[in-house]
Scaffold this motif. Structure first.
Motif, PDB file in Angstrom:
ATOM      1  N   LEU A 196     -19.117 -99.949 -77.402  1.00 39.86           N
ATOM      2  CA  LEU A 196     -17.674-100.174 -77.265  1.00 39.86           C
ATOM      3  C   LEU A 196     -17.351-101.478 -76.560  1.00 39.86           C
ATOM      4  CD1 LEU A 196     -16.454 -96.583 -76.314  1.00 39.86           C
ATOM      5  CD2 LEU A 196     -16.742 -97.608 -78.583  1.00 39.86           C
ATOM      6  N   GLY A 197     -18.360-102.167 -76.033  1.00 41.36           N
ATOM      7  CA  GLY A 197     -18.128-103.471 -75.422  1.00 41.36           C
ATOM      8  C   GLY A 197     -18.167-103.442 -73.911  1.00 41.36           C
ATOM      9  N   LEU A 198     -17.522-104.422 -73.315  1.00 39.62           N
ATOM     10  CA  LEU A 198     -17.564-104.650 -71.863  1.00 39.62           C
ATOM     11  C   LEU A 198     -16.228-104.307 -71.220  1.00 39.62           C
ATOM     12  CD1 LEU A 198     -19.042-105.901 -69.354  1.00 39.62           C
ATOM     13  CD2 LEU A 198     -17.973-108.082 -70.013  1.00 39.62           C
ATOM     14  N   LEU A 199     -16.296-103.636 -70.078  1.00 40.02           N
ATOM     15  CA  LEU A 199     -15.133-103.412 -69.212  1.00 40.02           C
ATOM     16  C   LEU A 199     -15.302-104.296 -67.998  1.00 40.02           C
ATOM     17  CD1 LEU A 199     -12.588-101.750 -68.423  1.00 40.02           C
ATOM     18  CD2 LEU A 199     -14.159-100.086 -67.387  1.00 40.02           C
ATOM     19  N   SER A 200     -14.352-105.205 -67.764  1.00 43.70           N
ATOM     20  CA  SER A 200     -14.523-106.176 -66.685  1.00 43.70           C
ATOM     21  C   SER A 200     -13.543-105.934 -65.544  1.00 43.70           C
ATOM     22  CB  SER A 200     -14.353-107.606 -67.216  1.00 43.70           C
ATOM     23  OG  SER A 200     -13.072-107.801 -67.754  1.00 43.70           O
ATOM     24  N   GLY A 201     -14.018-106.234 -64.347  1.00 44.87           N
ATOM     25  CA  GLY A 201     -13.199-106.045 -63.160  1.00 44.87           C
ATOM     26  C   GLY A 201     -12.063-107.038 -63.041  1.00 44.87           C
ATOM     27  N   ILE A 246     -17.469 -80.180 -82.470  1.00 41.02           N
ATOM     28  CA  ILE A 246     -17.816 -81.446 -83.096  1.00 41.02           C
ATOM     29  C   ILE A 246     -17.710 -82.516 -82.025  1.00 41.02           C
ATOM     30  CG2 ILE A 246     -17.118 -80.786 -85.425  1.00 41.02           C
ATOM     31  CD1 ILE A 246     -14.481 -82.286 -84.958  1.00 41.02           C
ATOM     32  N   TRP A 247     -18.389 -83.655 -82.240  1.00 42.60           N
ATOM     33  CA  TRP A 247     -18.336 -84.693 -81.225  1.00 42.60           C
ATOM     34  C   TRP A 247     -18.698 -86.048 -81.817  1.00 42.60           C
ATOM     35  CZ3 TRP A 247     -22.338 -81.360 -81.835  1.00 42.60           C
ATOM     36  CH2 TRP A 247     -23.643 -81.872 -81.848  1.00 42.60           C
ATOM     37  N   THR A 248     -18.433 -87.096 -81.060  1.00 39.66           N
ATOM     38  CA  THR A 248     -18.887 -88.431 -81.379  1.00 39.66           C
ATOM     39  C   THR A 248     -19.397 -89.056 -80.095  1.00 39.66           C
ATOM     40  OG1 THR A 248     -18.277 -90.480 -82.546  1.00 39.66           O
ATOM     41  CG2 THR A 248     -16.663 -89.586 -80.988  1.00 39.66           C
ATOM     42  N   ALA A 249     -20.248 -90.073 -80.212  1.00 37.04           N
ATOM     43  CA  ALA A 249     -20.904 -90.644 -79.031  1.00 37.04           C
ATOM     44  C   ALA A 249     -20.841 -92.158 -79.079  1.00 37.04           C
ATOM     45  CB  ALA A 249     -22.355 -90.175 -78.958  1.00 37.04           C
ATOM     46  N   ALA A 250     -20.871 -92.771 -77.898  1.00 40.35           N
ATOM     47  CA  ALA A 250     -20.829 -94.234 -77.808  1.00 40.35           C
ATOM     48  C   ALA A 250     -21.325 -94.649 -76.431  1.00 40.35           C
ATOM     49  CB  ALA A 250     -19.412 -94.751 -78.055  1.00 40.35           C
ATOM     50  N   ARG A 251     -21.276 -95.952 -76.145  1.00 41.28           N
ATOM     51  CA  ARG A 251     -21.668 -96.498 -74.846  1.00 41.28           C
ATOM     52  C   ARG A 251     -20.817 -97.717 -74.550  1.00 41.28           C
ATOM     53  NH1 ARG A 251     -25.053-101.015 -76.127  1.00 41.28           N
ATOM     54  NH2 ARG A 251     -25.724-100.936 -78.309  1.00 41.28           N
ATOM     55  N   PHE A 252     -20.739 -98.094 -73.272  1.00 45.83           N
ATOM     56  CA  PHE A 252     -20.072 -99.335 -72.880  1.00 45.83           C
ATOM     57  C   PHE A 252     -20.646 -99.802 -71.556  1.00 45.83           C
ATOM     58  CE2 PHE A 252     -17.462 -95.976 -71.020  1.00 45.83           C
ATOM     59  CZ  PHE A 252     -17.166 -96.446 -69.756  1.00 45.83           C
ATOM     60  N   ASP A 253     -20.346-101.045 -71.186  1.00 44.81           N
ATOM     61  CA  ASP A 253     -20.850-101.633 -69.948  1.00 44.81           C
ATOM     62  C   ASP A 253     -19.700-102.001 -69.024  1.00 44.81           C
ATOM     63  OD1 ASP A 253     -23.876-101.998 -70.330  1.00 44.81           O
ATOM     64  OD2 ASP A 253     -23.057-102.778 -72.199  1.00 44.81           O
ATOM     65  N   ARG A 291     -24.245 -99.504 -67.230  1.00 46.97           N
ATOM     66  CA  ARG A 291     -23.981 -98.934 -68.551  1.00 46.97           C
ATOM     67  C   ARG A 291     -23.549 -97.483 -68.435  1.00 46.97           C
ATOM     68  NH1 ARG A 291     -27.427-100.536 -73.579  1.00 46.97           N
ATOM     69  NH2 ARG A 291     -25.977-102.252 -73.228  1.00 46.97           N
ATOM     70  N   TYR A 292     -22.660 -97.082 -69.334  1.00 46.04           N
ATOM     71  CA  TYR A 292     -22.176 -95.702 -69.387  1.00 46.04           C
ATOM     72  C   TYR A 292     -22.378 -95.138 -70.796  1.00 46.04           C
ATOM     73  CZ  TYR A 292     -20.091 -95.973 -64.787  1.00 46.04           C
ATOM     74  OH  TYR A 292     -19.913 -96.087 -63.425  1.00 46.04           O
ATOM     75  N   SER A 293     -22.736 -93.856 -70.842  1.00 43.20           N
ATOM     76  CA  SER A 293     -22.811 -93.111 -72.081  1.00 43.20           C
ATOM     77  C   SER A 293     -21.624 -92.164 -72.139  1.00 43.20           C
ATOM     78  CB  SER A 293     -24.117 -92.311 -72.134  1.00 43.20           C
ATOM     79  OG  SER A 293     -24.142 -91.435 -73.242  1.00 43.20           O
TER      80      SER A 293
END
Length: 363
Positions: free
Chosen positions: A251-256, A283-290, A342-344
């Motif tokens: 999902l990309g980057l989350l910046s402060g 049902i579900w979907t999964a992703a990650r972001f930093d 990183r987050y899941s």
């Protein structure tokens, strides 16, 4: 025939010694993946969500990367419950993985625990005390451990080729400790020395040669940590979102500094190519972001049909050992502290849910 089987919701590894004439098996290929193939036994593709087959293949890739495997893992034989009961492929166990032909047998899809066994088999055979522990750590769901199970763990390390139904949680917790402390490759190195059927003394000697500690010393070091991370949701590693394979969508980057935010709309619908399941009526979907800076962030989960279809929730966890997952209901709007890293995430909904859900996180 020697078998290690799990008698609860998960299965084990089976070593088959085949002799004599065997009638040729004709698979019903529902999916031919880059890392795993799905064979339907009285099953059809219409019985699962559009994203499930691709998820199983991507999960197999994530496991292969984690276990250092460069080859196709094998077959996933998916049975109807009626066909599973008729064929008894695991001789009474609820699921299993056959080593000799690298095939997982299960009436569930997805069933990540059995896929871990296929990856572990390709990287080298472990005694059951380690291979079942690793399957708990790297699987999609696992059993909690209990501090009172420590003596059970001590007994299992003395007979590491055996297995009892109540062993799984404590074996998973101990395997998580070994991987965190010494790395997965060290655990696999122990397995390469011992093979599948070591005695307790042989396992201890292999441990000492690889990590510099006997089994007794490892258990003494582990025992004080046991109460800190007993829940499976904490000790298991989310290899799909957090592993070296980076299998989950990014999902990309989350910046402060506010320059980068997370804003994604998920279409939670079994007909959608990113939706997994249904399993246990979900049902579900999964992703990650930093995240690049530790601070409080605003978070909002908005759902089109919040009143009509409750039960949508976000499961968010930082990619670090023993991290505590956060479960956030749909409709939440508030502030949440997030650390850099990183987050899941997994977005879950009831099996009959059909709507869009938007996740927004910003500073």
């Amino acid at each position: 025939m020697d078998r290690l089987s799990k008698l609860g919701a998960l299965g084990g590894v089976v070593l088959a010694l085949v002799s004599g004439c065997v009638e040729p098996y004709e698979p019903n290929w529902l999916y031919r993946g880059e890392w795993i193939d799905i064979d339907g036994r009285d099953r059809s593709a219409e019985e699962t969500c559009e994203g499930t087959f691709a998820y199983v293949d991507a999960y197999a890739w994530a496991l292969a990367a984690e276990f250092g495997v460069s080859e196709h893992l094998g077959s996933y034989r998916w049975y109807s419950h009626e066909e599973y009961d008729a064929e008894l492929p695991c001789d009474g166990a609820s699921a299993c993985a056959w080593v000799e032909d690298r095939t997982a047998h299960t009436p569930l899809l997805p069933h990540e625990h059995e896929m871990v066994h296929l990856a572990n088999t390709a990287s080298g055979m472990c005694p059951s005390a380690l291979t079942e522990g690793l399957a708990e750590v790297y699987g999609g769901y696992s059993y909690d451990s209990k501090t009172s199970d420590f003596e059970r763990l001590v007994a299992r390390m003395e007979a590491p080729s055996g297995l009892s139904p109540g062993d799984y949680g404590i074996l998973g917790r101990f395997a998580a400790y070994l991987v965190e402390r010494f790395g997965l490759e060290a655990v696999l190195d122990v397995c390469r020395i011992t093979g599948r059927y070591p005695s307790g003394a042989e396992l201890s000697a292999a441990m000492e040669s690889v990590v510099g500690m006997t089994t007794a010393e490892l258990l003494a070091d582990f025992e004080p940590e046991l109460g800190e991370c007993n829940e499976a949701e904490r000790y298991r590693w989310r290899v799909f979102g957090c592993g070296v394979g980076e299998a989950a969508p990014d999902l990309g980057l989350l910046s402060g500094d506010g320059e980068h935010r997370i804003e994604t709309t998920f279409t939670l619908d079994c007909a959608n190519a990113a939706t997994i399941g249904p399993l246990a009526d979900r049902i579900w979907t999964a992703a990650r972001f930093d995240v690049d800076a530790s601070m409080n962030y605003d978070l909002w989960i908005s759902e089109e049909q919040l009143v009509e279809t409750p039960g949508v929730e976000l499961k968010l966890v930082k990619c670090e050992p023993c991290a505590r997952p956060e479960t956030i209901p749909s409709g939440f709007f508030g502030t949440m502290p997030l650390e850099a890293g990183r987050y899941s995430l997994e977005l879950h909904a009831p099996a009959d849910f059909r709507a869009e859900v938007t996740l927004s996180i910003w500073q």
